[in-house]
Scaffold this motif. Structure first.
Motif, PDB file in Angstrom:
ATOM      1  N   VAL A  52       2.711 123.832  26.057  1.00  0.00           N
ATOM      2  CA  VAL A  52       1.882 123.634  27.333  1.00  0.00           C
ATOM      3  C   VAL A  52       1.842 124.262  28.479  1.00  0.00           C
ATOM      4  CG1 VAL A  52      -0.075 122.484  27.554  1.00  0.00           C
ATOM      5  CG2 VAL A  52       0.505 122.106  25.121  1.00  0.00           C
ATOM      6  N   ALA A  53       1.307 124.901  28.514  1.00  0.00           N
ATOM      7  CA  ALA A  53       1.508 125.254  30.261  1.00  0.00           C
ATOM      8  C   ALA A  53       0.152 124.774  30.638  1.00  0.00           C
ATOM      9  CB  ALA A  53       1.999 126.772  30.629  1.00  0.00           C
ATOM     10  N   VAL A  54      -0.507 124.737  32.200  1.00  0.00           N
ATOM     11  CA  VAL A  54      -1.481 124.488  32.900  1.00  0.00           C
ATOM     12  C   VAL A  54      -0.909 125.320  34.048  1.00  0.00           C
ATOM     13  CG1 VAL A  54      -2.733 122.891  34.093  1.00  0.00           C
ATOM     14  CG2 VAL A  54      -1.789 122.307  31.829  1.00  0.00           C
ATOM     15  N   ALA A  55      -2.090 126.526  34.577  1.00  0.00           N
ATOM     16  CA  ALA A  55      -1.882 126.943  35.596  1.00  0.00           C
ATOM     17  C   ALA A  55      -2.487 126.858  37.064  1.00  0.00           C
ATOM     18  CB  ALA A  55      -1.779 128.418  35.397  1.00  0.00           C
ATOM     19  N   PHE A  56      -2.504 126.053  37.666  1.00  0.00           N
ATOM     20  CA  PHE A  56      -3.262 126.260  38.417  1.00  0.00           C
ATOM     21  C   PHE A  56      -3.234 127.108  40.499  1.00  0.00           C
ATOM     22  CE2 PHE A  56      -2.003 121.589  36.907  1.00  0.00           C
ATOM     23  CZ  PHE A  56      -3.132 122.040  36.692  1.00  0.00           C
ATOM     24  N   ASP A  57      -4.265 126.997  40.758  1.00  0.00           N
ATOM     25  CA  ASP A  57      -4.330 128.091  42.525  1.00  0.00           C
ATOM     26  C   ASP A  57      -4.293 127.072  43.148  1.00  0.00           C
ATOM     27  OD1 ASP A  57      -6.137 129.223  40.757  1.00  0.00           O
ATOM     28  OD2 ASP A  57      -7.761 128.646  41.509  1.00  0.00           O
ATOM     29  N   LEU A  88      -2.582 113.727  40.663  1.00  0.00           N
ATOM     30  CA  LEU A  88      -2.499 112.585  39.745  1.00  0.00           C
ATOM     31  C   LEU A  88      -2.446 112.954  38.423  1.00  0.00           C
ATOM     32  CD1 LEU A  88      -5.523 110.215  40.587  1.00  0.00           C
ATOM     33  CD2 LEU A  88      -3.165 109.718  40.495  1.00  0.00           C
ATOM     34  N   LEU A  89      -3.234 114.181  38.612  1.00  0.00           N
ATOM     35  CA  LEU A  89      -3.191 114.572  37.012  1.00  0.00           C
ATOM     36  C   LEU A  89      -1.621 115.771  37.377  1.00  0.00           C
ATOM     37  CD1 LEU A  89      -4.517 116.306  34.478  1.00  0.00           C
ATOM     38  CD2 LEU A  89      -5.918 118.593  35.866  1.00  0.00           C
ATOM     39  N   LYS A  90      -1.903 116.612  38.273  1.00  0.00           N
ATOM     40  CA  LYS A  90       0.225 116.845  37.839  1.00  0.00           C
ATOM     41  C   LYS A  90       0.849 115.890  37.987  1.00  0.00           C
ATOM     42  CE  LYS A  90      -1.809 120.837  40.922  1.00  0.00           C
ATOM     43  NZ  LYS A  90      -1.403 121.061  42.279  1.00  0.00           N
ATOM     44  N   GLU A  91       1.159 115.047  38.344  1.00  0.00           N
ATOM     45  CA  GLU A  91       1.880 114.055  37.380  1.00  0.00           C
ATOM     46  C   GLU A  91       1.632 113.600  36.265  1.00  0.00           C
ATOM     47  OE1 GLU A  91       3.238 109.278  39.500  1.00  0.00           O
ATOM     48  OE2 GLU A  91       1.156 110.551  39.882  1.00  0.00           O
ATOM     49  N   TRP A  92       0.621 113.440  35.697  1.00  0.00           N
ATOM     50  CA  TRP A  92       0.308 113.232  34.732  1.00  0.00           C
ATOM     51  C   TRP A  92       1.382 113.883  33.986  1.00  0.00           C
ATOM     52  CZ3 TRP A  92      -1.721 114.545  30.019  1.00  0.00           C
ATOM     53  CH2 TRP A  92      -1.836 113.946  29.296  1.00  0.00           C
ATOM     54  N   LEU A  93       0.169 115.205  34.332  1.00  0.00           N
ATOM     55  CA  LEU A  93       0.714 116.534  32.931  1.00  0.00           C
ATOM     56  C   LEU A  93       2.797 116.679  33.160  1.00  0.00           C
ATOM     57  CD1 LEU A  93      -1.604 119.793  34.672  1.00  0.00           C
ATOM     58  CD2 LEU A  93      -1.645 118.072  31.971  1.00  0.00           C
ATOM     59  N   LEU A  95       4.537 113.635  33.481  1.00  0.00           N
ATOM     60  CA  LEU A  95       4.967 113.080  33.441  1.00  0.00           C
ATOM     61  C   LEU A  95       5.240 113.046  31.828  1.00  0.00           C
ATOM     62  CD1 LEU A  95       4.006 110.255  34.971  1.00  0.00           C
ATOM     63  CD2 LEU A  95       6.368 110.750  35.264  1.00  0.00           C
ATOM     64  N   ARG A  96       3.660 113.618  31.219  1.00  0.00           N
ATOM     65  CA  ARG A  96       3.628 114.166  29.702  1.00  0.00           C
ATOM     66  C   ARG A  96       5.282 115.632  29.420  1.00  0.00           C
ATOM     67  NH1 ARG A  96       0.044 110.781  26.148  1.00  0.00           N
ATOM     68  NH2 ARG A  96       1.214 112.069  25.017  1.00  0.00           N
ATOM     69  N   GLY A  97       5.175 115.558  30.071  1.00  0.00           N
ATOM     70  CA  GLY A  97       6.642 117.226  29.025  1.00  0.00           C
ATOM     71  C   GLY A  97       6.083 118.397  29.231  1.00  0.00           C
ATOM     72  N   TYR A  98       4.764 118.262  30.401  1.00  0.00           N
ATOM     73  CA  TYR A  98       3.853 119.946  30.131  1.00  0.00           C
ATOM     74  C   TYR A  98       4.095 120.538  31.508  1.00  0.00           C
ATOM     75  CZ  TYR A  98       0.804 117.528  26.684  1.00  0.00           C
ATOM     76  OH  TYR A  98       0.416 117.130  25.737  1.00  0.00           O
ATOM     77  N   THR A  99       4.148 121.947  31.240  1.00  0.00           N
ATOM     78  CA  THR A  99       4.827 122.939  32.416  1.00  0.00           C
ATOM     79  C   THR A  99       3.120 122.820  32.927  1.00  0.00           C
ATOM     80  OG1 THR A  99       6.115 123.679  31.015  1.00  0.00           O
ATOM     81  CG2 THR A  99       5.822 124.741  33.131  1.00  0.00           C
TER      82      THR A  99
END
Length: 185
Positions: A52-57, A88-93, A95-99
């Motif tokens: 899982v990867a999450v892209a952000f602006d 908070l979301l980026k920290e949680w992601l 910590l869960r091992g998501y990119t």
């Protein structure tokens, strides 16, 4: 191999506006993070991705802003109640091992396109893009599908479903969007 690539800003926005404001006892808003996590968990259970990867602006201007000063000038700024939840979301992601993917000068859409095109070239990676943004539909290929979040249900677009819905191929969608225009951009 299967990867889930998430348009982080699109999904957290949907979560923020879809759930009433929630706060911790210290006043930290949490509704968008809560909603995002629920959406992510549901999709992971549904799609069972290998990664899982999450892209952000980022807040910094992109190359499009440098080319055209009025790019997205009509868009409302992110509410502070939502902005405070992004770290908070980026920290949680993390910590869960998501990119988490973000790069100054580029939008999440650019990053998502790059990841999926790289997977296409690799050949044996199936990509699923989770977004609420129809612009991502132009990225559909034989190895990239788009899960479009709509109101209370998701719609999975592959080449066949896209053609059945729009009567054109995904690669022609950019031409349709150019002719229609897009007030959000």
């Amino acid at each position: 191999m299967k990867i889930l690539v998430i348009d982080g800003n699109s999904i957290i926005n949907r979560a923020f506006y879809g759930i009433k404001l929630l706060t911790t006892k210290d006043g930290q808003y949490t509704n968008a993070v809560y909603g995002f996590i629920n959406i992510l968990n549901r999709l992971i259970e549904q799609e069972n991705p290998d990664g899982v990867a999450v892209a952000f602006d980022l807040k910094a201007p992109t190359f499009r802003h440098k080319m055209y000063d009025l790019y997205k000038s009509g868009r409302k700024p992110m509410p502070q109640e939502l902005h405070s939840q992004m770290p908070l979301l980026k920290e949680w992601l993390t910590l869960r091992g998501y990119t988490c993917l973000e790069k100054e000068g580029f939008e999440a859409d650019d990053i998502i396109g790059t990841v999926c095109r790289s997977a296409d070239v690799h050949g044996d990676i199936m990509s699923y893009i989770l977004t609420g943004d129809r612009d991502s539909l132009q990225l559909i290929t034989d190895t990239t599908n788009v899960i479009l979040m709509r109101n209370h249900e998701d719609e999975l677009f592959d080449n066949g479903h896209f053609f059945d819905t729009y009567g054109i191929t995904p690669s022609r969608f950019v031409d349709v969007k150019a002719l229609m225009g897009d007030s959000s951009d």
